[in-house]
Design a protein around this motif. Structure first.
Motif, short mmCIF file in Angstrom:
data_model
loop_
_atom_site.label_atom_id
_atom_site.label_comp_id
_atom_site.label_asym_id
_atom_site.label_seq_id
_atom_site.Cartn_x
_atom_site.Cartn_y
_atom_site.Cartn_z
N UNK A 171 0.78 -1.23 0.00
CA UNK A 171 0.00 0.00 0.00
C UNK A 171 0.81 1.28 0.00
N UNK A 172 2.13 1.17 0.05
CA UNK A 172 2.99 2.35 -0.02
C UNK A 172 4.39 1.95 -0.44
N UNK A 173 5.12 2.95 -0.89
CA UNK A 173 6.50 2.69 -1.30
C UNK A 173 7.38 2.49 -0.07
N UNK A 174 8.40 1.66 -0.20
CA UNK A 174 9.30 1.45 0.94
C UNK A 174 10.31 2.59 1.10
N UNK A 175 10.78 2.75 2.31
CA UNK A 175 11.95 3.60 2.57
C UNK A 175 13.16 2.80 2.09
N UNK A 176 14.06 3.45 1.37
CA UNK A 176 15.22 2.77 0.81
C UNK A 176 16.40 2.84 1.76
N UNK A 177 17.03 1.70 1.98
CA UNK A 177 18.22 1.59 2.82
C UNK A 177 19.36 1.11 1.93
N UNK A 178 20.32 1.98 1.67
CA UNK A 178 21.45 1.62 0.83
C UNK A 178 22.56 0.98 1.63
N UNK A 179 23.38 0.22 0.94
CA UNK A 179 24.60 -0.33 1.53
C UNK A 179 25.76 0.11 0.66
N UNK A 180 26.87 0.41 1.30
CA UNK A 180 28.02 0.92 0.56
C UNK A 180 29.28 0.70 1.38
N UNK A 181 30.40 0.68 0.68
CA UNK A 181 31.70 0.56 1.35
C UNK A 181 32.23 1.92 1.80
N UNK A 182 31.45 2.97 1.59
CA UNK A 182 31.88 4.29 2.07
C UNK A 182 30.72 5.01 2.74
N UNK A 183 31.04 6.06 3.48
CA UNK A 183 30.03 6.82 4.21
C UNK A 183 29.44 7.92 3.34
N UNK A 184 28.17 8.22 3.59
CA UNK A 184 27.42 9.28 2.93
C UNK A 184 26.81 10.15 4.01
N UNK A 185 26.27 11.33 3.65
CA UNK A 185 25.66 12.19 4.68
C UNK A 185 24.53 11.51 5.45
N UNK A 186 23.76 10.63 4.80
CA UNK A 186 22.64 9.97 5.48
C UNK A 186 23.01 8.60 6.05
N UNK A 187 24.32 8.38 6.29
CA UNK A 187 24.78 7.11 6.86
C UNK A 187 24.31 7.00 8.31
N UNK A 188 23.80 5.82 8.66
CA UNK A 188 23.37 5.55 10.03
C UNK A 188 24.07 4.30 10.54
N UNK A 189 24.16 4.18 11.84
CA UNK A 189 24.77 3.00 12.46
C UNK A 189 23.77 1.85 12.46
N UNK A 190 24.26 0.66 12.74
CA UNK A 190 23.38 -0.50 12.80
C UNK A 190 22.43 -0.38 13.99
N UNK A 191 22.90 0.18 15.10
CA UNK A 191 22.03 0.39 16.25
C UNK A 191 20.89 1.35 15.93
N UNK A 192 21.20 2.44 15.23
CA UNK A 192 20.16 3.38 14.82
C UNK A 192 19.16 2.71 13.88
N UNK A 193 19.68 1.93 12.94
CA UNK A 193 18.78 1.29 11.98
C UNK A 193 17.90 0.24 12.65
#
Length: 190
Positions: free
Chosen positions: A104-126
């Motif tokens: 019923x709605x679009x998902x929030x996208x969670x990217x994975x990468x070998x480098x950090x971005x401004x919207x990078x979050x920790x595993x605890x936060x996620x």
């Protein structure tokens, strides 16, 4: 399913090659089994394989039939259970539309990468973010030399990189998916 608001995907296009050009990567049989198993173990909703090439889709679908309907389903029922989590689509857009139709709605996208971005979050936060069962989430895993920066940057969240003690940082998608799903969903946290 405990985490039925979470999907994952392995993106074969767009992917980058070692020169940074956009390419389509090939499916491997190991990706089918070794990603589907943790998806089933951690009780996620589904595992999407994004592969635009028809010949590659044919191979994937034949494997799915073998493990979910054919001899493989009787020979190894646990692989059949994991295989039932797999869905094959031609594009990221098709995947997003299927999830919207289902939930019923679009998902929030969670990217994975070998480098950090401004919207990078920790595993605890996620882990805390994923507790919001009113939201739908889709974790994107890249193949080849990773997803293009344009795709990663468009994500709502990006998980912090998996880092070892040295500077080598090029895990297979199978390894990365298992590590990340364990960090996010394991009941045995260190």
């Amino acid at each position: 399913m405990t985490n039925d608001n979470v999907y994952i995907s392995v993106i074969h296009y767009p992917a980058k090659n070692k020169e940074g050009r956009w390419v389509c990567t090939s499916f491997t049989t190991l990706d089918f089994h070794d990603v589907a198993r943790p998806v089933r173990t951690y009780e996620l909703q589904a595992y999407y394989i994004v592969q635009p090439l028809e010949a590659q889709q044919f191979i994937i679908k034949e494997q799915l039939k073998y493990w979910t309907e054919g001899f493989g389903s009787k020979f190894n029922p646990k692989r059949s259970m994991a295989g039932s989590m797999v869905r094959v689509v031609s594009s990221i857009t098709q995947m997003l539309e299927e999830i919207k139709k289902e939930k019923g709605k679009y998902p929030k996208l969670i990217g994975t990468s070998a480098k950090k971005y401004p919207q990078t979050v920790s595993y605890g936060e996620m882990r805390e973010i994923l507790k919001n069962k009113d939201e739908i989430f889709l974790i994107l895993f890249g193949t080849g030399w990773g997803m293009p920066e344009e795709l990663v940057s468009s994500c709502d969240y990006i998980l912090e990189p998996i880092l070892g003690p040295g500077d080598y940082n090029h895990l297979s998608v199978r390894n990365a998916a298992a590590i990340i799903l364990d960090r996010l969903f394991s009941i045995n946290r260190c």
